[in-house]
Design an enzyme around this catalytic site. Structure first.
Site, short mmCIF file in Angstrom:
data_model
loop_
_atom_site.label_atom_id
_atom_site.label_comp_id
_atom_site.label_asym_id
_atom_site.label_seq_id
_atom_site.Cartn_x
_atom_site.Cartn_y
_atom_site.Cartn_z
N SER A 121 1.14 -59.74 3.28
CA SER A 121 2.24 -59.09 4.00
C SER A 121 3.56 -59.13 3.24
O SER A 121 4.03 -60.21 2.85
CB SER A 121 2.42 -59.80 5.35
OG SER A 121 3.73 -59.61 5.84
N GLY A 122 4.19 -57.97 3.08
CA GLY A 122 5.49 -57.92 2.42
C GLY A 122 6.54 -58.71 3.19
O GLY A 122 7.33 -59.46 2.60
N LEU A 123 6.54 -58.55 4.51
CA LEU A 123 7.51 -59.27 5.34
C LEU A 123 7.33 -60.78 5.19
O LEU A 123 8.29 -61.52 4.97
CB LEU A 123 7.35 -58.87 6.81
CG LEU A 123 8.15 -59.70 7.82
CD1 LEU A 123 9.64 -59.55 7.59
CD2 LEU A 123 7.78 -59.30 9.25
N ASP A 158 12.97 -58.46 3.97
CA ASP A 158 11.92 -57.47 3.67
C ASP A 158 12.58 -56.13 3.40
O ASP A 158 12.49 -55.18 4.18
CB ASP A 158 10.97 -57.39 4.88
CG ASP A 158 9.76 -56.50 4.59
OD1 ASP A 158 9.48 -56.24 3.41
OD2 ASP A 158 9.12 -56.06 5.58
N ASP A 192 0.23 -55.36 0.68
CA ASP A 192 1.31 -54.51 1.15
C ASP A 192 2.19 -54.20 -0.07
O ASP A 192 2.98 -55.03 -0.51
CB ASP A 192 2.09 -55.29 2.21
CG ASP A 192 3.28 -54.54 2.75
OD1 ASP A 192 3.52 -53.40 2.30
OD2 ASP A 192 3.98 -55.10 3.63
N ASP A 231 4.52 -52.00 -0.23
CA ASP A 231 5.73 -51.27 0.20
C ASP A 231 5.62 -49.81 -0.27
O ASP A 231 4.57 -49.22 -0.15
CB ASP A 231 7.01 -51.97 -0.32
CG ASP A 231 7.22 -53.33 0.33
OD1 ASP A 231 6.76 -53.51 1.47
OD2 ASP A 231 7.84 -54.20 -0.29
N GLU A 271 3.47 -47.20 1.46
CA GLU A 271 4.11 -46.51 2.59
C GLU A 271 5.05 -45.43 2.07
O GLU A 271 5.62 -45.55 0.98
CB GLU A 271 4.89 -47.53 3.44
CG GLU A 271 6.06 -48.16 2.71
CD GLU A 271 6.63 -49.39 3.43
OE1 GLU A 271 5.86 -50.20 3.97
OE2 GLU A 271 7.88 -49.52 3.44
N LYS A 308 13.14 -50.14 0.48
CA LYS A 308 12.66 -49.97 1.86
C LYS A 308 13.37 -50.96 2.80
O LYS A 308 14.08 -51.86 2.35
CB LYS A 308 11.15 -50.15 1.94
CG LYS A 308 10.55 -51.49 1.49
CD LYS A 308 10.57 -52.64 2.49
CE LYS A 308 9.92 -52.43 3.79
NZ LYS A 308 8.46 -52.42 3.79
N ASN A 352 12.28 -53.19 6.47
CA ASN A 352 11.18 -53.50 7.37
C ASN A 352 11.19 -52.54 8.56
O ASN A 352 12.24 -52.24 9.13
CB ASN A 352 11.28 -54.95 7.87
CG ASN A 352 10.13 -55.30 8.81
OD1 ASN A 352 10.23 -55.14 10.02
ND2 ASN A 352 9.03 -55.73 8.23
N SER A 353 10.00 -52.10 8.95
CA SER A 353 9.86 -51.05 9.96
C SER A 353 10.45 -51.43 11.32
O SER A 353 10.75 -50.55 12.12
CB SER A 353 8.38 -50.72 10.15
OG SER A 353 7.77 -50.44 8.93
N ARG A 379 0.20 -45.29 4.01
CA ARG A 379 0.83 -45.72 5.27
C ARG A 379 1.92 -44.75 5.68
O ARG A 379 2.82 -44.44 4.88
CB ARG A 379 1.40 -47.12 5.09
CG ARG A 379 2.39 -47.54 6.15
CD ARG A 379 2.64 -49.01 6.04
NE ARG A 379 3.85 -49.42 6.69
CZ ARG A 379 4.27 -50.68 6.73
NH1 ARG A 379 3.57 -51.63 6.15
NH2 ARG A 379 5.38 -50.98 7.35
N HIS A 390 1.67 -46.41 11.52
CA HIS A 390 2.50 -47.51 12.02
C HIS A 390 3.32 -47.04 13.21
O HIS A 390 3.80 -45.89 13.24
CB HIS A 390 3.43 -47.99 10.90
CG HIS A 390 3.82 -49.43 11.04
ND1 HIS A 390 3.21 -50.32 11.90
CD2 HIS A 390 4.78 -50.17 10.40
CE1 HIS A 390 3.77 -51.51 11.79
NE2 HIS A 390 4.73 -51.45 10.89
C1 SPV Z 1 4.30 -56.34 6.62
O1 SPV Z 1 3.55 -57.22 7.08
O2 SPV Z 1 5.11 -56.55 5.72
C2 SPV Z 1 4.21 -54.98 7.12
C3 SPV Z 1 3.83 -54.77 8.49
O3 SPV Z 1 4.53 -54.06 6.42
S1 SPV Z 1 5.30 -54.69 9.41
O4 SPV Z 1 6.17 -55.78 9.04
O5 SPV Z 1 4.80 -54.75 10.75
O6 SPV Z 1 5.91 -53.40 9.14
MG MG Z 2 5.60 -54.62 4.78
#
Ligand code: SPV
Ligand code: MG
Length: 290
Positions: free
Chosen positions: A38-40, A50, A77, A79, A106, A112, A114-115, A149, A180
């Site tokens: 996971s990027g986050l 993130d 991930d 990104d 994505e 980027k 974080n979503s 993504r 997402h």
């Molecule tokens: C991550 O885990 O970094 C993701 C998923 O991209 S989210 O944080 O839910 O966008």
């Molecule tokens: Mg991410």
């Protein structure tokens, strides 16, 4: 799970978040068959936001530890690929070298965000992002699963935009589509899945819509559910509690029964194997005398 099956199996499968060698080993021991780098969570464990603050070389170093310590297939991930098509193919080539099974890219712009952070989610141009996918596919196609993504729903666009992007990314060579959503119900991802009709496998991330039972996703023929950040959030809660108790009580007596023992730490990373190897390689005579 075979590496080539990540995100592409017929039956629903799970990917558990990992952000370092420790979280990867714990997920593997718990029984997960594949991981999400996971990027986050990786950003968080490195003390970054993130928002592409961690570099792609920091990412691939962490991925190597996740792969090595779990032995599981890892979907990374990636990104937006850290720039244009050239950065995307560079990072994915490096991920292949470190043993990743797949990469999710994505359709966001660099840097980027974080979503789930409430502002600034400009989408990449469809053709430009399709070029990123094609470049990655041409570079690592035989070795890495490529998940495209779609951030259109995150950015506030309608379902039509998400679907037309999904079709363009399928045409560009994606192996699966991650749709997402930031809603607290699964309505958006389910209506995407209905309209998409499984042209490619569908991957979802039910971070916000966690109340929906898994049976709903099986019925909707979703391919993969990613539990994207729960280990990292559990670690934050546990570390906060422990630090708070120790500073308040000036003692570890009350927390000791609630934290992992040193024996558990040694068992997790197979210190017994090292002891056996030492006997074999440092004291070969003792081994022969047995
Ligand atoms: C991550 O885990 O970094 C993701 C998923 O991209 S989210 O944080 O839910 O966008
Ligand atoms: Mg991410």
């Amino acid at each position: 799970m075979l590496r080539a099956e990540i995100c592409c199996r017929r039956e629903l499968s799970f990917l558990m978040e990992a952000h370092d060698g420790l979280s990867a080993a714990i997920a593997e021991r718990a029984g997960f068959k594949g991981l999400w780098a996971s990027g986050l969570s990786i950003a968080c464990s490195l003390g970054y936001r993130d928002a592409n603050e961690a570099s792609w070389s920091q990412l691939v170093d962490v991925v190597e530890r996740i792969v090595e310590s779990s032995g599981l297939p890892v979907l990374v991930d990636g990104d937006g690929g850290f720039g244009n098509f050239n950065n995307a193919r560079l990072v994915t080539r490096s991920l292949r070298q470190r043993g990743a099974a797949g990469v999710a890219l994505e359709d966001s712009c660099f840097p980027k965000m974080n979503s789930f952070v409430g502002h600034r989610h400009p989408l990449a141009d469809i053709d430009e992002f399709s070029g990123r996918l094609r470049a990655v596919k041409d570079t690592v196609a035989d070795d890495l699963i490529l998940v495209a993504r779609i951030e259109a729903l995150i950015a506030g666009h309608e379902m039509d935009e998400a679907l037309s992007r999904a079709h363009a990314y399928a045409d560009a060579g994606a192996d699966a589509i991650l749709i997402h959503s930031r809603r607290s119900t699964a309505d958006e991802v389910l209506s995407f899945a209905r309209a998409w009709q499984n042209r490619l496998p569908v991957v979802i991330v039910p971070t916000k819509y966690y109340l929906t039972p898994i049976s709903v996703y099986r019925k909707a023929s979703i391919s993969t559910v990613i539990w994207a950040n729960q280990s990292m959030r559990a670690a934050i809660a546990a570390m906060r509690q422990v630090c708070g108790r120790i500073i308040a009580e000036e003692s570890t007596a009350s927390i000791e029964p609630h934290i992992a023992t040193l024996e558990e730490v040694f068992e997790l990373f197979k210190y017994d194997e090292l002891a056996r190897a030492e006997t074999r390689y440092l004291r070969p005579d003792a081994e022969l005398r047995k």
